[in-house]
Motif scaffolding. Structure first.
Motif, mmCIF file in Angstrom:
data_model
loop_
_atom_site.group_PDB
_atom_site.id
_atom_site.type_symbol
_atom_site.label_atom_id
_atom_site.label_comp_id
_atom_site.label_asym_id
_atom_site.label_seq_id
_atom_site.Cartn_x
_atom_site.Cartn_y
_atom_site.Cartn_z
ATOM 1 N N ILE A 7 -12.926 -0.265 3.043
ATOM 2 C CA ILE A 7 -12.171 -1.390 2.471
ATOM 3 C C ILE A 7 -10.681 -1.042 2.395
ATOM 4 O O ILE A 7 -9.804 -1.827 2.793
ATOM 5 C CB ILE A 7 -12.718 -1.767 1.078
ATOM 6 N N PHE A 8 -10.394 0.153 1.867
ATOM 7 C CA PHE A 8 -8.995 0.582 1.763
ATOM 8 C C PHE A 8 -8.357 0.724 3.145
ATOM 9 O O PHE A 8 -7.177 0.394 3.338
ATOM 10 C CB PHE A 8 -8.904 1.914 1.016
ATOM 11 N N ASN A 9 -9.109 1.206 4.118
ATOM 12 C CA ASN A 9 -8.584 1.364 5.477
ATOM 13 C C ASN A 9 -8.242 0.018 6.109
ATOM 14 O O ASN A 9 -7.207 -0.115 6.786
ATOM 15 C CB ASN A 9 -9.595 2.111 6.354
ATOM 16 N N ILE B 139 -1.629 -4.237 6.109
ATOM 17 C CA ILE B 139 -0.282 -3.974 5.590
ATOM 18 C C ILE B 139 0.596 -3.370 6.682
ATOM 19 O O ILE B 139 1.795 -3.684 6.799
ATOM 20 C CB ILE B 139 -0.349 -3.049 4.354
ATOM 21 N N SER B 140 -0.012 -2.521 7.522
ATOM 22 C CA SER B 140 0.723 -1.927 8.644
ATOM 23 C C SER B 140 1.195 -3.001 9.619
ATOM 24 O O SER B 140 2.338 -2.947 10.115
ATOM 25 C CB SER B 140 -0.179 -0.919 9.361
ATOM 26 N N ILE B 141 0.335 -3.978 9.880
ATOM 27 C CA ILE B 141 0.719 -5.079 10.779
ATOM 28 C C ILE B 141 1.833 -5.919 10.152
ATOM 29 O O ILE B 141 2.785 -6.335 10.843
ATOM 30 C CB ILE B 141 -0.508 -5.949 11.112
ATOM 31 N N ILE B 142 1.737 -6.142 8.847
ATOM 32 C CA ILE B 142 2.794 -6.888 8.141
ATOM 33 C C ILE B 142 4.120 -6.129 8.241
ATOM 34 O O ILE B 142 5.189 -6.731 8.468
ATOM 35 C CB ILE B 142 2.403 -7.121 6.661
ATOM 36 N N ILE C 90 5.291 1.757 0.083
ATOM 37 C CA ILE C 90 4.755 2.373 -1.148
ATOM 38 C C ILE C 90 3.265 2.067 -1.293
ATOM 39 O O ILE C 90 2.454 2.955 -1.614
ATOM 40 C CB ILE C 90 5.540 1.867 -2.387
ATOM 41 N N ILE C 91 2.888 0.806 -1.045
ATOM 42 C CA ILE C 91 1.476 0.416 -1.164
ATOM 43 C C ILE C 91 0.622 1.195 -0.161
ATOM 44 O O ILE C 91 -0.465 1.691 -0.493
ATOM 45 C CB ILE C 91 1.314 -1.107 -0.945
ATOM 46 N N ARG C 92 1.125 1.335 1.080
ATOM 47 C CA ARG C 92 0.384 2.091 2.100
ATOM 48 C C ARG C 92 0.220 3.553 1.697
ATOM 49 O O ARG C 92 -0.838 4.159 1.924
ATOM 50 C CB ARG C 92 1.100 2.014 3.450
ATOM 51 N N SER C 93 1.255 4.124 1.072
ATOM 52 C CA SER C 93 1.175 5.525 0.630
ATOM 53 C C SER C 93 0.101 5.695 -0.440
ATOM 54 O O SER C 93 -0.698 6.644 -0.398
ATOM 55 C CB SER C 93 2.535 5.993 0.090
ATOM 56 N N ILE D 90 -3.550 7.775 -0.223
ATOM 57 C CA ILE D 90 -4.023 8.767 -1.209
ATOM 58 C C ILE D 90 -5.447 8.446 -1.637
ATOM 59 O O ILE D 90 -6.314 9.333 -1.700
ATOM 60 C CB ILE D 90 -3.076 8.809 -2.427
ATOM 61 N N LEU D 91 -5.701 7.164 -1.921
ATOM 62 C CA LEU D 91 -7.052 6.746 -2.341
ATOM 63 C C LEU D 91 -8.078 6.973 -1.230
ATOM 64 O O LEU D 91 -9.207 7.414 -1.487
ATOM 65 C CB LEU D 91 -7.035 5.269 -2.745
#
Length: 562
Positions: free
Chosen positions: A29-31, A37-40, A73-76, A80-81
């Protein structure tokens, strides 16, 4: 390695992960969230470049920077999660597999057999398994899903770019498949050499006193050096394949970028007039597609790395499965008890033992051992004498018939069988802290018998010279027992036990003359019903009444009755 075998191993690896699948699902799910987010981010970066090059709406730059930084920041945080989920997922599976192996070895009483190889599997090769669950399993899903999402977006924007990417991707997948099978085989050979090397090194550490006593150091160093060199060569072969894979993936990545960039350039120059679904390609489209293509091939590069992780894990898992299966063959003895312990008949017909590859080690052997027989087994080194003893003990799987008092050994309760016999292996170790605890291992033992045996075998002579006699703690209080003294204690322990069968593996080999004399004297002057003794010194064992001669092919070629 054939595909069916590899599928079996992968299925086994998948089965081990089922209790902890919830952690993997959270990671997925996180991936997926990370991909979107990477595409955004790529979308925002392309808009930013387009606006910058056209000097449009400079006042909106700050808001783009803010959103872009927020995505970073959100991707970082998500990364971590993801790492934490993957770590705990792989850690729990690793501990679960390790516990299974340890419990399996303990239940089958197979602790001291191949201890070096088993230690390598339990420690080093299970670490390769953890890497499989930590990196390969979570990232494989993403490395497959993410390219499909990216290719769908590129196809929506410009179908020619997507066709170029798909063609190059097919070439890459074919290449990875070809290389992958070779890597699996190389890793398997590498693990086998490492396992043997670790076992060899650990066993030589256990026998360091004998090596020093007989000046075998140079021979053993040469042997270890030989396998270290083999291990180095195999490692270099794997590294060469890994570097080749990485280089070729980067090459195809560059080719794809070059073709797409050329296509855009020719489109801008109106040399190619295939347009974007009746729209003109602009700077935003070009940069967005090129950024996505870079992300796309980054996942393909990850596939190359993951393939090597999978190859290592499959090679390690194969050895783990073999270890568990071999022990399960031993542990699958049923609950039939050996009731009549006053009589003994060991019957074997067409008994054959094979190695993991299927090569015959010993056999076919056919024999009968009756109560009261004292058998010596002799023959050249490596002919299978110790292997035969381990078969009778129930440590090694076999083919053919082997019965104890008309009960198949495979149907016999193995623990009950071990309680009925005494066994001293080569280079034995002492389980208890003191000499006395090693001898008085049961409250119901006959003390008169114990005192008689420790006197005959010479334990009393050297124990009286120790600081606390029989209560001296071994290897503490500046006290070290010699190999011969340890051997005498181990054999005394076996003679003290009221057993129906005594098994000794080289009882007077590699020890001092004094210990040899005491052990021979004890065997001649102690009441022994039935015994099987492996030795090269057949002239020194005086109480035997039958001698079996084994040849290099693992067969009994001659039986001599004394």
């Amino acid at each position: 390695m054939d595909n069916n075998k590899e599928k079996t191993i992968i299925n086994w690896l998948t089965k081990q992960s089922k209790p902890f699948k919830y952690l993997l699902n959270i990671s997925y799910i996180f991936n997926l969230l990370n991909i979107f987010i990477s595409i955004i981010q790529s979308f925002l970066l392309s808009i930013h470049i387009d606006l910058f090059l056209h000097n449009k709406q400079q006042q909106q730059m700050f808001s783009f920077y803010t959103i872009f930084s927020l995505c970073f920041i959100i991707r970082s945080l998500i990364s971590i999660l993801i790492n934490r989920c993957n770590y705990f997922y792989s850690k729990f599976i690793k501990l679960n597999i390790r516990n299974k192996i340890l419990n399996n070895i303990i239940q089958t009483n197979n602790i001291n057999n191949n201890i070096g190889c088993n230690t390598t599997i339990i420690i080093e090769q299970i670490e390769s398994i953890q890497e499989y669950y930590n990196k390969y399993v979570p990232q494989l899903f993403i490395s497959i899903i993410a390219p499909f999402i990216i290719i769908a977006i590129i196809f929506y924007i410009n179908w020619i770019s997507s066709i170029i990417i798909i063609i190059i991707s097919i070439i890459i997948v074919l290449f990875i498949n070809i290389i992958g099978h070779k890597v699996i085989d190389k890793n398997k050979q590498n693990f086998q050499i490492l396992s043997y090397l670790s076992g060899l090194f650990l066993n030589r550490l256990k026998c360091i006193e004998i090596i020093r006593l007989f000046n075998f150091a140079d021979i053993e160093i040469q042997k270890i050096s030989k396998y270290i060199e083999k291990f180095r060569i195999k490692n270099m072969e794997i590294l060469k394949i890994a570097f080749l894979t990485s280089a070729i993936l980067e090459f195809f990545h560059s080719i794809a970028i070059a073709f797409i960039a050329m296509y855009f350039s020719f489109t801008y120059l109106h040399i190619i007039n295939i347009s974007l679904y009746k729209q003109n390609i602009n700077i935003f489209h070009s940069f967005f597609i090129l950024i996505l293509v870079t992300e796309y091939f980054q996942y393909f590069n990850n596939l190359g790395i993951l393939y090597h992780i999978k190859a290592k894990a499959v090679g390690a898992a194969e050895l783990i499965i073999k270890l568990i299966d071999n022990n399960n063959v031993i542990s699958h003895h049923k609950n039939i008890l050996l009731f009549n312990q006053n009589n003994l008949l060991i019957y074997a017909k067409d008994l054959v033992v094979k190695d993991n590859i299927g090569n015959k080690i010993i056999g076919p052997l056919s024999f009968k051992i009756y109560i009261g027989q004292r058998i010596i087994i002799t023959g050249p080194n490596g002919c299978g004498k110790s292997t035969l003893l381990n078969v009778i003990l129930g440590f090694i799987p076999y083919e053919g018939i082997l019965k104890i008092n008309n009960i198949n050994l495979k149907d016999l309760n193995i623990n009950h069988w071990h309680h009925a016999i005494s066994w001293v292996k080569q280079n034995p170790s002492l389980p208890a802290k003191t000499i006395k605890d090693n001898l008085f291992f049961h409250h119901n033992l006959n003390c008169i018998k114990i005192n008689k045996i420790i006197k005959i075998i010479g334990i009393k002579d050297f124990a009286d010279k120790l600081p606390n006699g029989l209560d001296t703690i071994i290897n503490v209080q500046n006290t070290r027992l010699s190999i011969g003294q340890i051997q005498r204690i181990a054999i005394a322990r076996a003679l003290i036990k009221n057993s129906m069968l005594l098994l000794l593996d080289e009882p007077i080999s590699n020890i001092d003359i004094i210990s040899q004399t005491y052990i021979i004297n004890a065997l001649c002057n102690t009441s022994i019903n039935t015994s099987i003794i492996i030795t090269h010194n057949i002239n020194k064992i005086k109480n035997a009444n039958i001698i079996w001669f084994m040849n290099n092919k693992g067969k009994i070629i001659q039986t001599k009755i004394i």
